[in-house]
Design an enzyme around this catalytic site. Structure first.
Site, PDB file in Angstrom:
ATOM      1  N   THR A 135     -34.377 -16.618 114.578  1.00 23.97           N
ATOM      2  CA  THR A 135     -34.839 -17.850 115.198  1.00 23.97           C
ATOM      3  C   THR A 135     -33.660 -18.648 115.758  1.00 23.97           C
ATOM      4  O   THR A 135     -33.749 -19.226 116.841  1.00 23.97           O
ATOM      5  CB  THR A 135     -35.629 -18.673 114.168  1.00 23.97           C
ATOM      6  OG1 THR A 135     -36.647 -17.818 113.656  1.00 23.97           O
ATOM      7  CG2 THR A 135     -36.255 -19.890 114.783  1.00 23.97           C
ATOM      8  N   ASN A 148     -35.188 -17.187 103.008  1.00 19.05           N
ATOM      9  CA  ASN A 148     -34.708 -18.032 104.098  1.00 19.05           C
ATOM     10  C   ASN A 148     -35.291 -19.424 103.933  1.00 19.05           C
ATOM     11  O   ASN A 148     -36.485 -19.582 103.693  1.00 19.05           O
ATOM     12  CB  ASN A 148     -35.180 -17.407 105.424  1.00 19.05           C
ATOM     13  CG  ASN A 148     -34.734 -18.193 106.637  1.00 19.05           C
ATOM     14  OD1 ASN A 148     -34.092 -19.237 106.511  1.00 19.05           O
ATOM     15  ND2 ASN A 148     -35.065 -17.685 107.803  1.00 19.05           N
ATOM     16  N   GLU A 191     -40.645  -5.702 106.288  1.00 22.78           N
ATOM     17  CA  GLU A 191     -40.734  -6.314 104.960  1.00 22.78           C
ATOM     18  C   GLU A 191     -41.135  -5.291 103.922  1.00 22.78           C
ATOM     19  O   GLU A 191     -42.007  -4.459 104.159  1.00 22.78           O
ATOM     20  CB  GLU A 191     -41.764  -7.455 104.962  1.00 22.78           C
ATOM     21  CG  GLU A 191     -41.259  -8.679 105.680  1.00 22.78           C
ATOM     22  CD  GLU A 191     -42.224  -9.852 105.630  1.00 22.78           C
ATOM     23  OE1 GLU A 191     -43.347  -9.695 105.118  1.00 22.78           O
ATOM     24  OE2 GLU A 191     -41.830 -10.928 106.117  1.00 22.78           O
ATOM     25  N   GLY A 230     -39.219  -9.491 110.727  1.00 22.02           N
ATOM     26  CA  GLY A 230     -38.565  -8.206 110.505  1.00 22.02           C
ATOM     27  C   GLY A 230     -39.348  -7.364 109.527  1.00 22.02           C
ATOM     28  O   GLY A 230     -40.363  -7.792 108.964  1.00 22.02           O
ATOM     29  N   SER A 256     -35.761 -11.131 107.277  1.00 24.32           N
ATOM     30  CA  SER A 256     -35.991 -12.557 107.150  1.00 24.32           C
ATOM     31  C   SER A 256     -34.661 -13.219 106.773  1.00 24.32           C
ATOM     32  O   SER A 256     -33.999 -12.804 105.832  1.00 24.32           O
ATOM     33  CB  SER A 256     -37.025 -12.811 106.067  1.00 24.32           C
ATOM     34  OG  SER A 256     -37.185 -14.178 105.906  1.00 24.32           O
ATOM     35  N   GLY A 257     -34.295 -14.228 107.525  1.00 27.86           N
ATOM     36  CA  GLY A 257     -33.061 -14.938 107.226  1.00 27.86           C
ATOM     37  C   GLY A 257     -31.854 -14.365 107.931  1.00 27.86           C
ATOM     38  O   GLY A 257     -30.735 -14.809 107.705  1.00 27.86           O
ATOM     39  N   SER A 287     -37.820 -20.089 107.070  1.00 32.10           N
ATOM     40  CA  SER A 287     -38.354 -18.803 107.490  1.00 32.10           C
ATOM     41  C   SER A 287     -39.561 -18.993 108.409  1.00 32.10           C
ATOM     42  O   SER A 287     -40.477 -19.750 108.106  1.00 32.10           O
ATOM     43  CB  SER A 287     -38.774 -18.034 106.243  1.00 32.10           C
ATOM     44  OG  SER A 287     -39.250 -16.782 106.616  1.00 32.10           O
ATOM     45  N   SER A 288     -39.524 -18.300 109.539  1.00 29.98           N
ATOM     46  CA  SER A 288     -40.674 -18.405 110.443  1.00 29.98           C
ATOM     47  C   SER A 288     -41.792 -17.566 109.844  1.00 29.98           C
ATOM     48  O   SER A 288     -41.612 -16.387 109.611  1.00 29.98           O
ATOM     49  CB  SER A 288     -40.327 -17.835 111.812  1.00 29.98           C
ATOM     50  OG  SER A 288     -39.016 -18.162 112.157  1.00 29.98           O
TER      51      SER A 288
END
Ligand SMILES: Nc1ncnc2c1ncn2[C@@H]1O[C@H](COP(=O)(O)OP(=O)(O)OP(=O)(O)O)[C@@H](O)[C@H]1O
Ligand SMILES: [Mg+2]
Length: 1802
Positions: free
Chosen positions: A163, A205, A429, A427, A158-159, A208-209
């Protein structure tokens, strides 16, 4: 140690973590000191220094490389270092072969400009510095190079920048596509919308999506973007209601709250983000990196680009705002959870378009439907919060899905194009606490890793092996086993699913199962201590998962009652969100509900597997995003953070394999073909050698290539060289080709131009020559003319001269003759012959004159003749034309009139037929031959019976002439007639005596409109020979007997008129009888009857011929070019050639005539069920045993199992139903009978045993369930209209007349109606036949003008039907909409009447949602179409009404209907407690609660302290009315009872306004008027003996009441005179006081009250002695009160009542079912403001009491039982008939307490 390192040299040293780059700072005696790149110092003793701990650094690592596959140092440290070095220089992209590693710079880097972007166009990978654009370019061009789908997999934490990378790829692709189309823009614009709704700030993030997505960009073969498809995965909906500290909710909330304009927010009732629980939970409202205001603007503008309508955008934000309001709702516990803040509730409800009371109710209590009964249980505080949150989550996730679907709808393209897919998915986690979501996410990553592995490693190695390539194996971790643990059979997912389906499953049992099954798996970790978690060894590390909440999240159940609530929403948008949610219902109505919804994990697994399929079909590119630090800051490289990511993304292995491997491979052919330009001149015996020769040219050592068995293997570097070379070579070739092509093209052009020039020359020359020629000719002609003129003049002169001479000569001659005659005359004279002479002269004169006249006449005659002929012709023409026109007009008029009459005839016939349907008895006829069965055990055809009629031209006769005939298709028979049929009552051949000679002639008689006309033949154009008006002219009819004596003919009759008697005779006695009956009937009819008898049946006996549909083998077009619309009907023994009149007719005829699938004969179908059943049939309901077999579509019944031919069939489709046997009836009678409702009729079948019946029922049900639902044309059209553009609406309507007003009743229903004989149900008050027939009946009323004068009964009839048969409601609405659509005469009475019915319906109930929308659409359209008309008035009113329609139980009363018709309010009278009356105006939606408020205002009681309510009074029975009840519904109920013959009490039914609950026992603060009510209520209580006191006190109270009412007693007057009815003040002792006895309505009907009164009076008489005593006592007590004013009396009275602590409570009689010794059986349950208490009846002895704060819940688990759950004391249960009243009262008190608490009163 082999080498020694100088200080200053760069080396690799082994740190505990990894190899690190370092500079040697000192070296002494073998001891080294290093400075690591991270800045740390590091030392190594001499003894530790070895090749394993220190290594020299290769120059490639010192300077950094663009492709890490070229790194000489091969360990993770080198990769890390390389990335680090490049990162420091802002070179964030690095290749590993074709894989791109991207490090998040956390800052804007100037490397995405358009110029740079374009520079990557068509450049091979590696030619330019690494870039995400290079990957995008590669994928884009590979589409055409390989003709294969491509995909880019972007992974990372994440981050890490996934995206952002996705967006860059999209940007590149859309720039390259260069189509500049809208769809391209829309694809780019989808990002801001998706990010606003799917992204949030998290600790990792800021953007973050919170969902995964796969975007497939589809290209046309020209390379332009055609469209795209977005697939989303697993939105984290929990975020809506729960946030970790430092995190924000989804961006859209903050976007709206900060970016929305003031007006916008005001309309959504919003303030700012710090006021909403859901937005402020995380403690952060904004972030410098997030621009909420700007984002809001871009979302709004993106929505416009996306084509969201303004309403859709508003609806979305309304739900978003609603969720915010919803989140603010809090609960207090008081007798179950109660909503604390009603404003938030009201706001949320307003946003969702639902009723706030209902929403509050649903949030605080749960209703489940079990076996048709709905049971409501209150929730506790925590549960209520949970339901609130689940509602918020469900709404949000659905809005998100809606948006994705909507976006896809806009950007979608056909699937056939090649596509580039971009996967941006969460991603791996691993948090402190990992839950279900992490399990799913990591599962997805595991799956993608496998894909990556397979692609990079295993497939690669396999390939090398297969091709015999020498190659060193690379170790890599295969995660297949780990995946097996998760997804294989009996894997974790399967267990999870199984447990979720298991109602009793819990998270604990799930974990237990996990442990039991997988404990031994090496990828599974069973924690030693923790009891609530399990672990998985993922490719990226071990992760512990907490199982708490697993099942709940996986089941993802959303409560049915909440779904129902939202489906009731006024907002179509909210409805649409939940439209597909089928509410699981045990009743069979809802088939979809029976199917289980897949669990979240199952759905996720499915979507993953389809993703894997998509990826499998594409060539992948990998982008590995890396996050340089956890602080989200630029220029900070935290080596451990990056290293960790590199490790689990398999980067090192990738480098290795890329270096060692040959990623480019081409089969020999392909290679040679592609590089043939490089192999020119190469001579080799075979392909392999040729390849080798080519390759050797570029890499003589063979370092970068190998030859396999079928393929050439290349390193990417060599491929790049080859490609470059190929391009260069091609460029040369290209030049040559280009020059040749150009040369050729130019020559062609030259030749073309030359040809053109010659052509132009030719044409010009031609033109010029012609022009000259013409000029010359003109000149020549001119010369000729002049010359000819000259010559002619000469000639003329000569001729004139000649003429002159001739005349001269003639004159000379005449003169000479004259002379001679004169001389002769003179001679004759002389000879005295005078007479002769004269005669001669006359003759001569005459001769000359005649000659001239004759000449003249001949000329004139010629001329006149010509003129006359012309004139005559003209005249004839004109005449013909006029006649023609006249005839046409007449024909048209006639046809129209006939059509009208005929239509009516058909309607009546249909109605008549429907009534007659289903007669006869198969058994009565004996035998089983086909004809005999048909009237009872008819073989049904599955298709709906088609009906059609019209003209067609038919070829027939021996000479095959074409003749126009009238065809009628009905009841499966196609018949044709000479002329149009059906407009007459009767028609047929009769022989009639007529004319002067009284001769007998066969005539075609037509009886129509009471007139008998006769024709020469039955041809259509036949002229009428005469007419007799049977009703006016005929004074009597001569019977056959009398007629025979007069005219000597059998079967004759006479029609006696004043002028003559018409005699006629028929062929047979029967025919004569028929005619007589018909004629007599007409004579006996009244005018009105005549009107209604406006039609008769078509007599098929008059048909020229007929064909049964069943005999038709096929129908098909004959494609005769000379005759359009022709088709042939083929039967076994004939072929009919037909020609329809129009193409539409043609299509329709073919449709109706085409044979349907037949059931008979398909006995090869599998038999699903068979056995003996008893079937009841025929008019006599005889029962016969039949052998039944059930096949896929049909039930057959046979005489016995051995006869093949079935007696009958019952075709099954989705409209059929089967009613299982009634258990009770079955058990009592032993007869297990069930019904099968089929199209033609309902079958009553009896099975031998219950098991048999159940088996049959379920087998039949299964077949019915499996049938596709039938969709009618109307439904299709409604669907079409729903999505139609405004401009298309009129077109749709005009092309489908079925939706527009018709002047005849329907022939089939507009919607599919379930079959079934409703009379079998025996529920409704009226008896009904079938839904279909009821619908047909209603459709007749809609076109009948009769009901215009008094439509009330008609409206009530329709309403009643709709209430009795809810299934018909949609149909009726559709019919009314149809009849009010595009009416040719919209303001006609009949149209207005239909509008009125529609409006009344709109006030009573709504159809299903789909039709509500259609209705609204219809109303709006009508408003626009007919502005300022009566129609518009009704449409507007109806529109207004349907916004407010609420649930009702009864059809509207006449009063109400009149009010609706006149669009006025209704005035009702309400009786007030104590005697006053009050009038209030209400409408169809006013609730009892609203009336209460109105009355309070009227009576000036707005500030009243106590609770008041509306009661329904009938006789002595009072029933409190629910606040939500619609008052007019009660009026409707009364009217219905009255019609049914129920007799209310003496005063009829009344509404009473009464004290409902006592909030304040003390009366000091009450207004006088309220006090009056309280006093009246207290009096009632005393009179009902609900106040425990001794007799003395009772007398005192009675006296006080008398004093209050009548003032002082006058001692001088007898008591009886002063108080005529003492029982008004003194409650007589009647054991069961009437006021409280439960009197049911059926009892009411029997005028029970009257009976009771009688009993009472008898009772009184027998106690007259006692009565005297009572009166005396009353008199004494009264006299004591002398001088007291009525206020005094009142206060004294109230004081006595207040002395009892139970005062203020409402008392109910209850029974205590638990027979405990110390508690009596009968009790008083007192419900008051403090709580509930139990008293011994009639005493003040309190057995027990419970305050509301200790009551956890209350309600009725079963009928007549009331249960209260008390905190810490268990439950108290009573039996009572007043369950509802008690619950309602308790709720009212609790609400009051909550209100007080909210107001801070305590
Ligand atoms: N190429 C880049 N240039 C500039 N900034 C970037 C770049 N890539 C990422 N960022 C920054 O990093 C932030 C996070 O990136 P992004 O949202 O793409 O992460 P992600 O991998 O999608 O994370 P998640 O899994 O949480 O959705 C971005 O908001 C942006 O500020
Ligand atoms: Mg993202």
């Amino acid at each position: 140690m082999a080498t020694s390192f100088e200080p200053g040299s760069t080396v690799w040293v082994k740190t505990p973590e990894t190899w690190a780059a370092a500079t040697v700072t000192s070296s002494s005696g073998g001891n080294y000191a290093f400075k690591l790149r991270s800045g740390q110092d590091f030392k190594l003793d001499a003894k530790n220094v070895s090749r394993d701990t220190v290594m020299p650094m290769h120059p490639t690592s010192v300077t950094s490389v663009e492709d890490m596959a070229t790194l000489a140092d091969l360990h993770e440290g080198a990769i890390l270092h390389n990335i680090d070095l490049r990162y420091a220089k802002d070179l964030i992209y690095t290749y590993i072969g074709s894989i791109l590693c991207a490090v998040n710079p956390y800052k804007k880097i100037d490397m995405y400009g358009d110029k740079l972007l374009k520079s990557y166009n068509k450049r091979a990978l590696g030619e330019l510095p690494p870039h995400i654009y290079a990957i995008a370019n590669e994928a884009y061009y590979a589409l055409w190079k390989t003709n294969h789908h491509q995909c880019v997999l972007i992974s990372g934490e994440s981050g890490a920048g996934k995206t952002e990378s996705t967006k860059l790829i999209l940007k590149y692709l859309s720039t390259m596509s260069n189509a500049e189309s809208l769809v391209e823009k829309q694809i780019l614009e989808s990002s801001p919308i998706m990010e606003a709704f799917g992204n949030a700030k998290t600790v990792y993030n800021n953007n973050s999506s919170r969902f995964g997505k796969f975007i497939k960009i589809q290209f046309s073969d020209r390379g332009a973007i055609e469209g795209a498809k977005i697939i989303d995965y697993l939105l984290e909906k929990g975020r809506v209601v729960r946030l970790n500290p430092g995190e924000r909710n989804y961006h859209v909330f903050y976007n709206l709250l900060t970016g929305g304009s003031r007006e916008e927010k005001a309309s959504l009732l919003l303030t700012s983000a710090d006021n909403y629980r859901y937005t402020k939970m995380g403690g952060v409202l904004s972030d410098p990196s997030i621009d909420d205001v700007g984002d809001y603007k871009s979302v709004r503008s993106a929505m416009i680009t996306m084509g969201f309508t303004p309403e859709q955008s508003t609806d979305i934000f309304k739900v978003i705002a609603g969720i915010l309001h919803l989140g603010n709702i809090e609960f207090v516990t008081s007798g179950g959870a109660q909503v604390k803040n009603r404003t938030d509730l009201a706001n949320a409800s307003a946003m969702f378009g639902v009723d706030d009371g209902q929403l509050g109710e649903n949030l605080t209590s749960k209703t489940i439907t079990l076996r048709g009964e709905s049971i409501t249980t209150p929730l506790d505080g925590a549960q209520a919060e949970e339901s609130r949150d689940s509602l918020a989550m469900a709404l949000y996730s659905r809005v998100f899905s809606w948006i994705i679907t909507r976006i896809n709808k806009t950007i979608h393209a056909k699937e056939t194009f090649l596509s580039v897919g971009v996967l941006d998915i969460f991603g791996f986690e691993n948090f402190q606490v990992n839950s279900f979501e992490q399990f799913c996410i990591n599962y997805a990553n595991e799956k993608l890793q496998q894909y990556f592995n397979r692609h990079i490693f295993s497939l690669e190695q396999l390939e090398y092996q297969k091709e015999n390539i020498s190659w060193a194996d690379i170790d890599w971790v295969d995660n297949a086993e780990c995946l097996d643990l998760i997804e294989a059979k009996l894997g974790l997912l399967a267990l999870l699913d199984e447990e979720s389906r298991f109602p009793k499953g819990t998270d604990e049992t799930l974990l237990q199962k996990f442990h039991e099954r997988h404990e031994k798996n090496k990828y599974y970790i069973k924690p030693r201590l923790a009891k609530t978690s399990y672990g998985i060894r993922h490719y990226a590390g071990d992760v512990q998962y907490e199982t708490a909440g697993f099942l709940e999240k996986n089941r993802d159940n959303f409560r049915d009652d909440l779904v129902l609530l939202l489906q009731e929403s006024k907002s179509d948008f909210v409805y649409d969100l939940f439209e597909k949610d089928a509410v699981a219902d045990s009743s069979k109505e809802n088939k979809a509900g029976a199917r289980k919804k897949p669990t979240v994990s199952a759905q996720f697994k499915d979507s993953l597997s389809s993703l894997m399929t998509a990826l499998g079909a594409a060539h992948p590119y990998f982008v590995r995003c890396v996050k340089p630090n956890m602080k989200k800051v630029p220029a900070s490289f935290e080596a451990p953070v990056v290293l960790n990511q590199l490790r689990y993304s398999g980067m090192l292995e990738t480098v290795r394999i890329r270096r060692a491997g040959y990623p480019v491979r081409r089969v020999f052919d392909d290679f040679l073909y592609r590089y043939r330009v490089l192999g020119r001149g190469v001579k080799a015996p075979n392909d392999i050698e040729k390849c080798k020769a080519v390759l050797r040219n570029y890499d003589p050592q063979g370092k970068d290539w190998q030859i396999g068995k079928t393929k050439v293997f290349l390193r990417e570097s060599l491929e790049i060289v080859l490609e470059k070379k190929r391009e260069d070579e091609l460029a040369v070739v290209l030049r040559i080709i280009k020059s040749r092509v150009l040369g050729y093209a130019i020559r062609r052009r030259f030749l073309k131009i030359r040809r053109a020039i010659v052509l132009i020359q030719k044409n010009y020359k031609g033109f010029y020559g012609a022009k000259q020629f013409k000029q010359k000719r003109k000149a020549a002609v001119h010369i000729q003319k002049i010359y000819r003129g000259y010559r002619a003049r000469l000639l003329r002169a000569r001729l004139l001269e000649q003429k002159r001479k001739e005349e001269e000569r003639r004159r000379e001659e005449i003169r000479r003759k004259e002379e001679e005659r004169r001389k002769e005359m003179e001679r004759l004279q002389r000879e005295n012959k005078t007479r002769e002479l004269e005669e001669l002269k006359r003759k001569a004169d005459e001769e000359a004159r005649l000659e001239a006249a004759e000449e003249e006449r001949a000329r004139q005659a010629n001329e006149a003749d010509a003129q006359k002929a012309k004139a005559l012709e003209a005249e004839l023409d004109a005449k013909r034309k006029i006649e023609d026109d006249k005839r046409k007009a007449e024909e048209e008029a006639k046809r129209r009139a006939q059509a009208d009459v005929k239509r009516k005839a058909e309607a009546a016939k249909l109605a008549a037929e429907l009534d007659l349907d289903d007669g006869g008895d198969e058994e009565a006829q004996g035998g089983i031959d086909k004809g005999a069965e048909s009237d009872d055990e008819e073989a049904e055809s599955e298709a709906i019976d088609e009906y059609k009629e019209g003209y067609m031209v038919k070829q027939g006769g021996r000479i095959k002439t074409w003749k126009r005939r009238w065809f009628i298709l009905r009841d499966g028979t196609l018949a044709y007639f000479k002329g149009k049929q059906g407009e007459s009552q009767k028609a047929g051949w009769l022989t009639k005596q007529g004319g002067a000679v009284k001769s007998w002639k066969l005539r075609w008689m037509v009886l129509k409109d009471g007139k008998l006309s006769y024709f020469k033949s039955d041809a259509e154009q036949e002229e009428c020979l005469g007419t007799v008006d049977i009703r006016k002219d005929v004074s009597g009819i001569e019977e056959p007997a009398a007629a025979k004596s007069k005219c000597k003919k059998d079967n004759a009759f006479g029609l006696i008129t004043t002028e003559r008697t018409y005699y006629m005779f028929a062929e047979s006695a029967e025919a004569c009888e028929e005619w007589l009956a018909e004629l007599k009937a007409i004579r006996s009819k009244t005018d009105d009857e005549m009107k209604s008898l406006d039609s008769a049946q078509v007599d098929f006996r008059n048909a020229q011929g007929q064909v049964d549909l069943v005999d038709i083998l096929s129908v098909g077009s004959t494609n005769d070019p000379t005759r359009p619309n022709t088709f042939a009907i083929v039967t076994a023994n004939r072929v009919f050639q037909m020609q329809a009149e129009t193409p539409q007719e043609y299509a329709e005829w073919i449709r109706v005539l085409t044979p349907r699938k037949k059931h008979a004969g398909d006995s090869d179908q599998e038999i699903l069920e068979k056995g003996w059943l008893v079937k009841e049939g025929g008019a006599r309901k005889s029962r016969k045993k039949r052998w039944f077999t059930l096949r896929k579509d049909v039930i057959y019944y046979h005489k016995d199992p051995y006869t093949d031919v079935a007696i009958g069939t019952i075709p099954l489709n989705s409209l059929c139903s089967v009613v299982p046997p009634d258990e009770l009836v079955g058990q009592n009678t032993g007869s297990w009978s069930f019904f099968v409702h089929a199209r033609r009729r309902s079958y009553y079948l009896v099975a031998a045993t219950q098991a048999d019946a159940t088996r049959w029922v379920s087998a039949i049900q299964e077949i019915i369930d499996s049938k596709a639902p039938i969709e009618t044309q109307t439904e299709k059209l409604i669907a079409e209209l729903k999505t139609a553009k405004v401009a298309d609406v009129d077109r749709i309507y005009s092309s489908y007349p079925i939706l527009t007003c018709g002047s005849e009743p329907l022939k089939s229903s507009l919607l599919p109606l379930p079959y079934g004989d409703l009379s079998l149900d025996k529920t409704g008050a009226r008896t009904y036949t079938t839904l279909f027939e009821e619908a047909m009946k209603i459709s007749q009323y809609m076109v009948h003008p009769e009901y215009i004068v008094n439509p009330l009964p008609l409206i009530q009839y329709i309403l009643q039907t709709c209430f009795d048969l809810p299934k018909i409601r949609n149909e009726v609405y559709c019919q009314l909409i149809k009849q009010t659509t595009d009416n040719a005469n919209p303001n006609s009475q009949i149209s207005i009447r239909n509008w009125q019915i529609l409006t009344v319906l709109g006030c009573s109930f709504l159809p299903a949602r789909k039709y509500v929308r259609f209705l609204r659409f219809h109303l709006k359209r009508s408003l626009d179409r007919y502005p300022n008309t009566e129609v518009a008035k009704y449409a507007a009113y109806c529109m207004d009404c349907i916004q407010q329609t609420k649930y009702r139980d009864y059809p509207a009363s006449q009063e109400e209907i009149v009010a609706i018709q006149t669009q006025k309010e209704l005035l009702i009278t309400v009786l007030c407690q104590g005697g006053r009356t009050c009038k209030v105006a209400i409408n169809s939606f006013t609730t009892a609660g609203e009336v209460t408020e109105l009355l309070k205002r009227k009576l000036n009681m707005e500030r009243c302290i106590n609770g008041f309510g509306l009661y329904e009074l009938s006789g002595d029975v009072q029933k409190s009315i629910e606040e939500k009840t619609i008052v007019v519904d009660i009026l409707g109920k009364w009217e219905k009872y009255k019609r049914a013959g129920y007799v209310p009490g003496a005063d009829g039914w009344r509404l009473v306004f009464k004290l409902f609950c006592v909030h304040e026992v003390h009366t000091r603060n009450l207004s006088p008027i309220e006090l009056e009510f309280v006093h009246a209520a207290a009096c009632e209580q005393v009179m009902a003996r609900r106040f425990p006191c001794d007799e003395n006190q009772l007398f005192k109270l009675s006296a006080l009441m008398m004093q209050y009412d009548m003032g002082d007693m006058d001692p001088g007057i007898q008591f009886d005179k002063q108080c005529t009815d003492f029982k008004k003040y003194y409650p007589m002792k009647v054991e069961n006081t009437l006021a409280n006895s439960p009197i049911s309505l059926s009892a009411l009907k029997n005028t029970m009250t009257g009976t009771l009164r009688k009993i009472k009076s008898n009772f009184d008489d027998s106690q007259s002695q006692e009565i005297l005593g009572i009166k005396a006592q009353l008199a004494t007590e009264w006299s004591k009160l002398r001088g007291k004013g009525n206020q005094m009396a009142l206060s004294e009275f109230m004081a006595i009542l207040q002395s009892w602590d139970g005062y203020g409570c409402t008392i109910f009689d209850v029974e205590n079912p638990v027979k405990e010794k110390n508690i009596p059986k009968n009790l008083w349950l007192a419900v008051g403001i403090k709580g509930v208490a139990l008293y011994k009846p009639g005493t003040r002895e309190c057995v027990a009491s419970y305050g509301y704060e200790t009551i956890l819940s209350f309600g009725a688990p079963v009928a007549n039982t009331y249960k209260i759950v008390i905190d810490g004391q268990g439950t108290v249960t009573f039996e009572t008939t007043k369950v509802l009243e008690i619950a309602k009262l308790m709720k009212a008190y609790i609400n009051e307490l909550v209100r007080r608490r909210r107001a801070g009163l305590f």
